[in-house]
Scaffold this motif. Structure first.
Motif, mmCIF file in Angstrom:
data_model
loop_
_atom_site.group_PDB
_atom_site.id
_atom_site.type_symbol
_atom_site.label_atom_id
_atom_site.label_comp_id
_atom_site.label_asym_id
_atom_site.label_seq_id
_atom_site.Cartn_x
_atom_site.Cartn_y
_atom_site.Cartn_z
ATOM 1 N N VAL A 139 -5.565 -10.289 3.964
ATOM 2 C CA VAL A 139 -6.194 -11.562 4.309
ATOM 3 C C VAL A 139 -5.718 -12.602 3.305
ATOM 4 C CG1 VAL A 139 -8.368 -12.812 4.557
ATOM 5 C CG2 VAL A 139 -8.209 -10.415 5.290
ATOM 6 N N LYS A 140 -5.147 -13.699 3.802
ATOM 7 C CA LYS A 140 -4.548 -14.686 2.910
ATOM 8 C C LYS A 140 -5.007 -16.097 3.269
ATOM 9 C CE LYS A 140 -0.054 -16.104 1.033
ATOM 10 N NZ LYS A 140 1.413 -15.909 1.107
ATOM 11 N N ASP A 141 -5.635 -16.761 2.299
ATOM 12 C CA ASP A 141 -6.042 -18.175 2.411
ATOM 13 C C ASP A 141 -6.807 -18.459 3.701
ATOM 14 O OD1 ASP A 141 -4.721 -18.662 0.017
ATOM 15 O OD2 ASP A 141 -2.823 -19.067 1.027
ATOM 16 N N LEU A 142 -7.737 -17.578 4.033
ATOM 17 C CA LEU A 142 -8.462 -17.695 5.296
ATOM 18 C C LEU A 142 -9.542 -18.769 5.211
ATOM 19 C CD1 LEU A 142 -8.225 -16.063 7.952
ATOM 20 C CD2 LEU A 142 -10.245 -14.803 7.235
ATOM 21 N N THR A 143 -9.527 -19.685 6.186
ATOM 22 C CA THR A 143 -10.523 -20.760 6.256
ATOM 23 C C THR A 143 -11.001 -20.898 7.698
ATOM 24 O OG1 THR A 143 -9.542 -21.987 4.410
ATOM 25 C CG2 THR A 143 -10.934 -23.226 5.930
ATOM 26 N N LYS A 144 -12.314 -21.051 7.855
ATOM 27 C CA LYS A 144 -12.882 -21.292 9.180
ATOM 28 C C LYS A 144 -13.891 -22.423 9.085
ATOM 29 C CE LYS A 144 -13.826 -20.782 13.520
ATOM 30 N NZ LYS A 144 -12.833 -21.166 14.554
ATOM 31 N N ARG A 145 -13.620 -23.490 9.850
ATOM 32 C CA ARG A 145 -14.521 -24.642 9.862
ATOM 33 C C ARG A 145 -15.189 -24.765 11.231
ATOM 34 N NH1 ARG A 145 -9.725 -26.914 7.745
ATOM 35 N NH2 ARG A 145 -9.761 -27.152 5.472
ATOM 36 N N ARG A 187 -15.072 1.388 -2.703
ATOM 37 C CA ARG A 187 -14.723 0.067 -3.226
ATOM 38 C C ARG A 187 -15.481 -0.986 -2.429
ATOM 39 N NH1 ARG A 187 -10.151 2.205 -0.726
ATOM 40 N NH2 ARG A 187 -9.275 1.056 1.026
ATOM 41 N N ALA A 188 -15.425 -2.234 -2.887
ATOM 42 C CA ALA A 188 -16.202 -3.282 -2.244
ATOM 43 C C ALA A 188 -15.518 -4.631 -2.351
ATOM 44 C CB ALA A 188 -17.601 -3.362 -2.862
ATOM 45 N N VAL A 189 -15.751 -5.451 -1.326
ATOM 46 C CA VAL A 189 -15.390 -6.867 -1.348
ATOM 47 C C VAL A 189 -16.707 -7.627 -1.275
ATOM 48 C CG1 VAL A 189 -14.247 -8.759 -0.140
ATOM 49 C CG2 VAL A 189 -13.183 -6.498 -0.193
ATOM 50 N N ILE A 190 -16.958 -8.484 -2.264
ATOM 51 C CA ILE A 190 -18.194 -9.272 -2.292
ATOM 52 C C ILE A 190 -17.834 -10.738 -2.096
ATOM 53 C CG2 ILE A 190 -20.243 -9.900 -3.626
ATOM 54 C CD1 ILE A 190 -19.915 -7.322 -5.196
ATOM 55 N N ILE A 191 -18.478 -11.383 -1.112
ATOM 56 C CA ILE A 191 -18.217 -12.797 -0.877
ATOM 57 C C ILE A 191 -19.519 -13.582 -0.980
ATOM 58 C CG2 ILE A 191 -16.265 -12.251 0.623
ATOM 59 C CD1 ILE A 191 -17.932 -13.159 2.999
ATOM 60 N N ALA A 192 -19.392 -14.845 -1.345
ATOM 61 C CA ALA A 192 -20.535 -15.753 -1.426
ATOM 62 C C ALA A 192 -20.047 -17.146 -1.123
ATOM 63 C CB ALA A 192 -21.181 -15.703 -2.813
ATOM 64 N N ASN A 193 -20.784 -17.860 -0.266
ATOM 65 C CA ASN A 193 -20.399 -19.215 0.142
ATOM 66 C C ASN A 193 -18.962 -19.269 0.654
ATOM 67 O OD1 ASN A 193 -22.873 -20.645 -0.437
ATOM 68 N ND2 ASN A 193 -22.402 -20.340 -2.607
ATOM 69 N N GLY A 194 -18.566 -18.219 1.398
ATOM 70 C CA GLY A 194 -17.249 -18.211 2.013
ATOM 71 C C GLY A 194 -16.098 -17.914 1.078
ATOM 72 N N GLU A 195 -16.384 -17.462 -0.160
ATOM 73 C CA GLU A 195 -15.333 -17.178 -1.127
ATOM 74 C C GLU A 195 -15.462 -15.745 -1.648
ATOM 75 O OE1 GLU A 195 -15.733 -20.031 -4.217
ATOM 76 O OE2 GLU A 195 -15.432 -21.765 -2.914
ATOM 77 N N VAL A 196 -14.330 -15.132 -1.989
ATOM 78 C CA VAL A 196 -14.356 -13.804 -2.595
ATOM 79 C C VAL A 196 -14.746 -13.932 -4.062
ATOM 80 C CG1 VAL A 196 -12.975 -11.807 -3.270
ATOM 81 C CG2 VAL A 196 -12.628 -12.829 -1.035
ATOM 82 N N VAL A 197 -15.799 -13.205 -4.472
ATOM 83 C CA VAL A 197 -16.206 -13.226 -5.882
ATOM 84 C C VAL A 197 -15.870 -11.904 -6.568
ATOM 85 C CG1 VAL A 197 -17.995 -14.948 -5.561
ATOM 86 C CG2 VAL A 197 -18.573 -12.546 -5.264
ATOM 87 N N SER A 224 -19.731 -11.975 8.812
ATOM 88 C CA SER A 224 -19.476 -11.741 10.233
ATOM 89 C C SER A 224 -18.313 -12.594 10.731
ATOM 90 C CB SER A 224 -20.744 -12.035 11.055
ATOM 91 O OG SER A 224 -21.756 -11.100 10.742
ATOM 92 N N THR A 225 -18.228 -13.831 10.237
ATOM 93 C CA THR A 225 -17.109 -14.696 10.621
ATOM 94 C C THR A 225 -15.784 -14.072 10.203
ATOM 95 O OG1 THR A 225 -18.439 -16.707 10.429
ATOM 96 C CG2 THR A 225 -16.047 -16.964 10.290
ATOM 97 N N THR A 226 -15.731 -13.558 8.974
ATOM 98 C CA THR A 226 -14.501 -12.935 8.471
ATOM 99 C C THR A 226 -14.134 -11.709 9.295
ATOM 100 O OG1 THR A 226 -14.977 -13.716 6.236
ATOM 101 C CG2 THR A 226 -13.387 -11.926 6.448
ATOM 102 N N GLY A 257 -10.675 -20.508 2.038
ATOM 103 C CA GLY A 257 -9.586 -19.997 1.216
ATOM 104 C C GLY A 257 -9.728 -18.544 0.807
ATOM 105 N N LEU A 258 -10.246 -17.722 1.708
ATOM 106 C CA LEU A 258 -10.556 -16.330 1.377
ATOM 107 C C LEU A 258 -9.294 -15.474 1.381
ATOM 108 C CD1 LEU A 258 -13.908 -15.138 2.328
ATOM 109 C CD2 LEU A 258 -12.197 -13.441 2.778
ATOM 110 N N SER A 259 -9.072 -14.724 0.296
ATOM 111 C CA SER A 259 -7.895 -13.843 0.197
ATOM 112 C C SER A 259 -8.293 -12.510 -0.427
ATOM 113 C CB SER A 259 -6.798 -14.478 -0.663
ATOM 114 O OG SER A 259 -6.313 -15.676 -0.092
ATOM 115 N N PHE A 260 -7.883 -11.406 0.205
ATOM 116 C CA PHE A 260 -8.079 -10.076 -0.370
ATOM 117 C C PHE A 260 -7.230 -9.076 0.405
ATOM 118 C CE2 PHE A 260 -11.409 -10.548 2.859
ATOM 119 C CZ PHE A 260 -11.311 -9.376 3.583
#
Length: 326
Positions: free
Chosen positions: A4-10, A200-210, A41-43, A19-22
């Motif tokens: 996933v690279k620079d993903l944005t959904k408006r 392993r885990a991917v944690i996101i908040a406010n549409g960003e990977v943390v 869910s959007t991702t 700008g989600l990337s992982f």
């Protein structure tokens, strides 16, 4: 497996994902975590090709989900939060319909359906209408349809919702089995479930990977101040006398008497590691150490810390914008 690279959904003026990337490697089980409204869910809908991204790209097994949609989607089995069952079909009819849509070979369809029904324990429901299934059985049939065609990637959104404790244990065991031969993404609000099943885990908040790492690495890096846990076969007074020599490395300590001797927790300054020196300090006094290790932070602690930090940053940015406009 997934890039996933620079993903944005408006959505109009709002941005659900920014700008989600992982990357998620092939094999194993990855937990997907985030507060309500974080963009999980959007991702997942974008990864499966069910929703188009505003910007950015997603590749599954090397295939772009937009440019090579058919090839990419053949690699995916997906259980959304609400299982997409057709109420006027029986369980068998529904699973056969899904198998045909997925392009399962005619000679293999019945064997494939029998296999997924057995694995999800819905064989006895084969002739029952989907409309008459309980919430738990609807979840099971939803997982069964995701497994049809033996996809390399299986995405499960809240798969244990509505299940009783026995069913939850069974489904978790099934997810572990799937992780041996597939790449599994598991979205859940139950942090203990992620910790019990995922590696392993991917944690996101406010549409960003943390955070994006193994659970072990997240536990070790969850605090800037590592906590050293020690159990020594001595009395508290002697333990205090020995640990006092490490004041320059220790910001806080807690020492209590326990059945084995003395329980010691030392909160160290960032970058400090006094395990070797501490071991020899006790050894010189002929005191045995029953435990000497860094204390891991729970996934719940890490999750709350990371998501709260992002929320605070967002609030500060909004305040700055308000000040500028004023």
């Amino acid at each position: 497996m997934i890039e996933v690279k620079d993903l944005t959904k408006r959505y109009g003026a709002g941005t659900a994902v920014r700008g989600l990337s992982f990357n998620i490697e092939r094999g194993g089980i990855c937990g997907f975590l985030g507060p309500n409204g974080a963009g999980k869910s959007t991702t997942m809908n974008i990864i499966t090709g069910a929703l188009a991204a505003t910007e950015g790209s997603v590749k599954v097994g090397g295939y772009d989900i937009v440019e090579d949609a058919v090839k990419a989607k053949k690699l995916i089995g997906y259980l959304p939060e609400n299982p997409p069952l057709y109420n006027d079909m029986t369980v068998y009819e529904y699973l056969r319909f899904i198998a045909e849509i997925k392009g399962v070979d005619d000679k293999d369809i019945d064997d494939d359906i029998e296999y997924v029904m057995k694995k999800t324990s819905v064989t006895d429901m084969a002739a029952r209408l989907c409309a008459h299934l309980s919430k738990g059985y609807r979840q099971r049939v939803g997982i069964a349809q995701a497994m049809l065609g033996d996809p390399e990637l299986i995405i499960l959104d809240e798969p244990t919702v509505g299940l009783d404790p026995k069913q939850i244990i069974e489904i978790r065991e099934l997810i572990r089995e799937l992780g041996e031969d597939h790449t599994v993404i598991l979205s859940s609000h139950i942090l203990s479930e992620i910790q019990a099943v995922c590696d392993r885990a991917v944690i996101i908040a406010n549409g960003e990977v943390v955070a994006c790492d193994t659970l072990d690495n997240l536990s070790r890096s969850g605090s800037d101040h590592p906590v050293l846990h020690v159990i020594a076969k001595t009395d508290p007074e002697t333990a205090i006398e020995i640990t006092d020599a490490f004041d320059e490395s220790v910001s806080h300590f807690a020492i209590t008497e326990c059945e084995a001797g003395t329980d010691i927790e030392l909160t160290l300054f960032p970058g400090c590691d006094i395990r070797e020196e501490l071991y020899f300090a006790f050894s010189r006094r002929d005191i045995a150490l029953l435990e000497l290790s860094f204390k891991s932070r729970s996934l719940e602690e890490i999750y709350l810390k990371l998501t709260e930090l992002v929320t605070e940053e967002e609030e500060e940015e909004e305040e700055d914008e308000d000040d500028i406009q004023a």
